[in-house]
Motif scaffolding. Structure first.
Motif, short mmCIF file in Angstrom:
data_model
loop_
_atom_site.label_atom_id
_atom_site.label_comp_id
_atom_site.label_asym_id
_atom_site.label_seq_id
_atom_site.Cartn_x
_atom_site.Cartn_y
_atom_site.Cartn_z
N GLY A 86 -18.90 -37.68 14.68
CA GLY A 86 -20.28 -37.88 13.54
C GLY A 86 -20.11 -37.54 11.68
O GLY A 86 -20.81 -38.14 11.12
N GLY A 87 -18.88 -36.83 12.00
CA GLY A 87 -18.08 -36.38 10.67
C GLY A 87 -17.90 -38.27 9.93
O GLY A 87 -17.90 -37.90 8.68
N ALA A 88 -18.03 -38.86 10.86
CA ALA A 88 -17.71 -40.33 10.21
C ALA A 88 -18.76 -40.94 9.96
O ALA A 88 -18.45 -42.10 8.53
N PHE A 89 -19.21 -40.57 10.01
CA PHE A 89 -20.67 -41.37 9.21
C PHE A 89 -21.34 -40.81 7.81
O PHE A 89 -22.18 -41.11 7.14
N SER A 90 -20.68 -39.25 7.95
CA SER A 90 -20.99 -38.00 6.56
C SER A 90 -20.15 -39.22 5.35
O SER A 90 -21.33 -39.05 4.54
N PRO A 91 -19.81 -40.11 5.57
CA PRO A 91 -19.24 -41.13 3.42
C PRO A 91 -20.87 -41.47 3.44
O PRO A 91 -20.41 -41.73 2.11
N LEU A 92 -21.09 -42.28 4.31
CA LEU A 92 -21.86 -42.90 4.03
C LEU A 92 -23.26 -42.25 3.94
O LEU A 92 -23.81 -43.34 2.69
N LEU A 93 -23.24 -41.49 4.60
CA LEU A 93 -25.10 -40.71 4.22
C LEU A 93 -24.28 -40.07 3.25
O LEU A 93 -25.70 -40.09 2.02
N VAL A 94 -23.16 -39.57 2.25
CA VAL A 94 -23.23 -39.35 0.81
C VAL A 94 -22.73 -39.99 0.05
O VAL A 94 -23.97 -39.78 -0.71
N GLY A 95 -22.14 -41.51 0.79
CA GLY A 95 -22.97 -42.70 -1.02
C GLY A 95 -24.54 -42.58 -1.06
O GLY A 95 -24.89 -43.20 -2.05
N ALA A 96 -24.59 -42.71 0.12
CA ALA A 96 -26.12 -43.35 -0.07
C ALA A 96 -27.26 -41.98 -0.55
O ALA A 96 -28.07 -42.35 -1.69
N GLY A 97 -27.47 -40.28 -0.59
CA GLY A 97 -27.54 -40.08 -0.90
C GLY A 97 -27.05 -39.83 -2.38
O GLY A 97 -28.17 -38.73 -3.39
N ARG A 98 -26.55 -40.12 -3.04
CA ARG A 98 -26.02 -40.21 -5.20
C ARG A 98 -27.78 -40.80 -5.65
O ARG A 98 -27.85 -40.93 -6.46
N GLY A 99 -28.15 -41.69 -4.59
CA GLY A 99 -29.60 -42.26 -5.03
C GLY A 99 -30.63 -41.24 -4.73
O GLY A 99 -32.08 -41.41 -5.39
N ASN A 100 -30.20 -41.13 -3.42
CA ASN A 100 -31.82 -40.48 -2.91
C ASN A 100 -31.71 -39.21 -2.29
O ASN A 100 -30.62 -39.72 -1.12
N LYS A 101 -31.37 -37.98 -2.12
CA LYS A 101 -30.44 -37.30 -1.88
C LYS A 101 -31.46 -36.61 -0.25
O LYS A 101 -30.41 -36.73 0.63
N PHE A 102 -32.17 -37.31 -0.08
CA PHE A 102 -33.00 -37.43 1.25
C PHE A 102 -31.99 -38.11 2.78
O PHE A 102 -31.86 -37.48 3.17
N LEU A 103 -31.50 -39.26 1.96
CA LEU A 103 -30.75 -40.14 2.56
C LEU A 103 -29.34 -39.71 3.26
O LEU A 103 -28.77 -39.49 3.79
#
Length: 526
Positions: free
Chosen positions: A463-480
């Motif tokens: 689950g933590g391995a997916f976190s960096p991808l979500l963090v990167g996507a969240g720079r443009g949209n916090k909900f992501l």
């Protein structure tokens, strides 16, 4: 305190075994429980020393928050505008648009790998490679090392020693990395070694004490993890004007010294030793950690015949994992607990990595997140024996999910409350994680406990391995970022409802004992 009942003593007559075939099978677990049931200073010292491993585990897990951060920069010269090549109030995304002479880093270039290796214009895949490789190492290490403490002759102690040493040495050599590729490779090795540190530490500490103290002793490890997490922003702040390599140096050298202490002073689990047929070593360990005397230890090798299946675990490295999957009840538990761990891992590892997306000072936000683990550990310590495991997991997962989603709400007032929502959500995720680890150790017997806990932590890391991808996507949209975090942990909490309750239950040692625990409980009551 010691118990006068001889350890592994033979039944009085064969009719007892015929009348109740489970009694002989369960004499091992109940006798050990009597021997180590009362906590003494020797057991406490062992548990404390073992739990120190969590300090170094936490440091290597979150160290990239500071060493791989994107440094701030400024325009060079006065009143420079876009016509001259630089904005007066630039954002990081603008840096690649301007020539080198029109801007400069706020701090020294060696403060981060981004600035030292001029990676400011690289893609997020390259800049996030070291963190991703660390989690990949955790996944691969968790997969290949998960059964070694159960299936091989290494045991809990040696797995803790070698895993911590590998993490420490790879972290030490990270300080000499000449480029991002060598750095990422060493991060992979660090994650590979780190994969089983928490598992071996938690299992070993819990197997050295009785059921009365099992939950509280396990919480010591969570406190140590908090100390390790909390030490990072302090070291990073003190190191902000020097090289990022110093952080790896400051964290790896103490870890190497700790490995020496483990090798010299830590005792192996007596439960594991007996299951592996190492009676003399088990007796020596029990005498060391309890007040039992040799006269109380009437050991019979014939008594180990009921554990012949577990003693043959050396034959196949993955026998323990196969044993988990062969049984319908154990495979069902394993799948449910891993589904629960995936959602917890997304939030537990993702929130600290995503703090840069919030409008708040990075050092303070990391410090506040680390501090939130202290009340989480206190809640677990004082109330672990008062609430049911699966209900507590469900409640804390839902709270974490709801508040994580609320932290994405935009608006002048809501933006100021974001850090508060994030902290409460992270606190709930930390509490869920603590209960989750203790719960997993109680769900599975000794012969496969380390393997089951390793797979459970593997799900958390996945689950933590997916976190960096979500963090990167969240720079443009916090909900992501935080919105998906909330949905993941909220839905995962539902899986815990379908697992059995373990509160106040004695640890089982064999698969048959675990499978027939309800029948055994009825016999004891009769």
């Amino acid at each position: 305190m010691g118990d006068p009942t001889p350890l592994l003593s033979q039944p009085n007559n064969t009719s007892d075994t015929k009348t109740s075939p489970n009694k002989h099978l369960h004499s091992l677990g109940f006798t050990i429980e009597k021997c180590i049931g009362e906590l003494n200073w020797s057991q406490f010292f062992q548990a404390l020393l073992i739990s120190f491993a969590w300090i170094f585990d936490a440091q290597q897990t979150f160290i990239t928050v500071f060493t791989d951060e994107v440094p701030s920069w400024h325009c060079t010269g006065e009143n420079i505008d876009i016509l001259n090549g630089c904005y007066s109030t630039p954002s990081f995304n603008d840096v690649c648009k301007f020539p080198k002479g029109s801007w400069a880093w706020d701090g020294p270039p060696q403060a981060s790998i981004i600035s030292e290796w001029a990676m400011q214009c690289e893609s997020s895949i390259i800049t996030g490679l070291p963190a991703s490789m660390f989690f990949m190492g955790c996944l691969v290490g968790g997969l290949f090392l998960s059964t070694l403490a159960d299936s091989s002759s290494l045991g809990r102690k040696n797995m803790l020693f070698f895993s911590t040493l590998l993490m420490a040495l790879s972290s030490f050599f990270t300080t000499f990395s000449p480029n991002i590729w060598i750095f990422s490779l060493l991060k992979f090795l660090s994650g590979f070694g780190r994969a089983t540190i928490g598992t071996s530490s938690l299992v070993l500490a819990s197997e050295l004490v009785g059921k009365r103290w099992r939950g509280k002793i396990s919480v010591i490890g969570f406190f140590c993890f908090t100390i390790g997490f909390l030490s990072l922003p302090a070291m990073a702040y003190a190191n902000k004007t020097s090289s990022w390599r110093n952080l790896y140096l400051w964290t790896s050298i103490p870890t190497i010294f700790y490995c020496m202490l483990v090798k010299i002073f830590v005792q192996e689990s007596p439960r594991w030793l007996l299951l592996k047929g190492k009676e003399e070593e088990a007796i020596a360990t029990l005498k060391y950690i309890t007040s039992i005397t040799q006269s109380n230890l009437n050991l019979s090798i014939n008594n180990m015949s009921s554990h012949e299946e577990e003693n043959n675990l050396n034959v196949d490295l993955f026998y323990a994992l196969k044993l988990l999957l062969q049984k319908k009840w154990s495979s069902r538990r394993l799948l449910l607990i891993m589904a629960l761990g995936f959602g917890i891992g997304v939030v537990y590892y993702g929130m600290p990595l995503g703090l840069g997306n919030l409008s708040f000072n990075l050092y303070l936000s990391v410090t506040f997140n680390a501090l939130s683990e202290i009340p989480s550990s206190l809640v677990t310590f004082f109330f672990i024996d008062k609430f049911k495991r699966r209900i507590a997991l469900f409640v804390f997962c839902i709270i974490s999910g709801v508040l994580s989603i609320m932290s994405t709400i935009e608006g002048e007032l809501w933006s100021k409350m974001q850090i508060g929502f994030e902290l409460i959500s992270f606190f709930s995720a930390c509490t869920s994680f603590s209960i989750y680890l203790i719960y997993t150790t109680e769900l599975f017997p000794t012969c496969v406990r380390n393997s089951a806990l390793s797979m459970a932590r593997l799900a958390v890391v996945f689950g933590g391995a997916f976190s960096p991808l979500l963090v990167g996507a969240g720079r443009g949209n916090k909900f992501l970022c935080y919105g998906v975090f909330g949905l993941a942990i909220g839905f995962s909490g539902v899986f815990g409802v379908f697992l059995p309750e373990t509160k106040g239950r004695v640890l089982c040692d064999t698969m048959d004992e675990e499978e027939n625990k309800d029948k055994i409980s009825c016999e004891i009551l009769v």
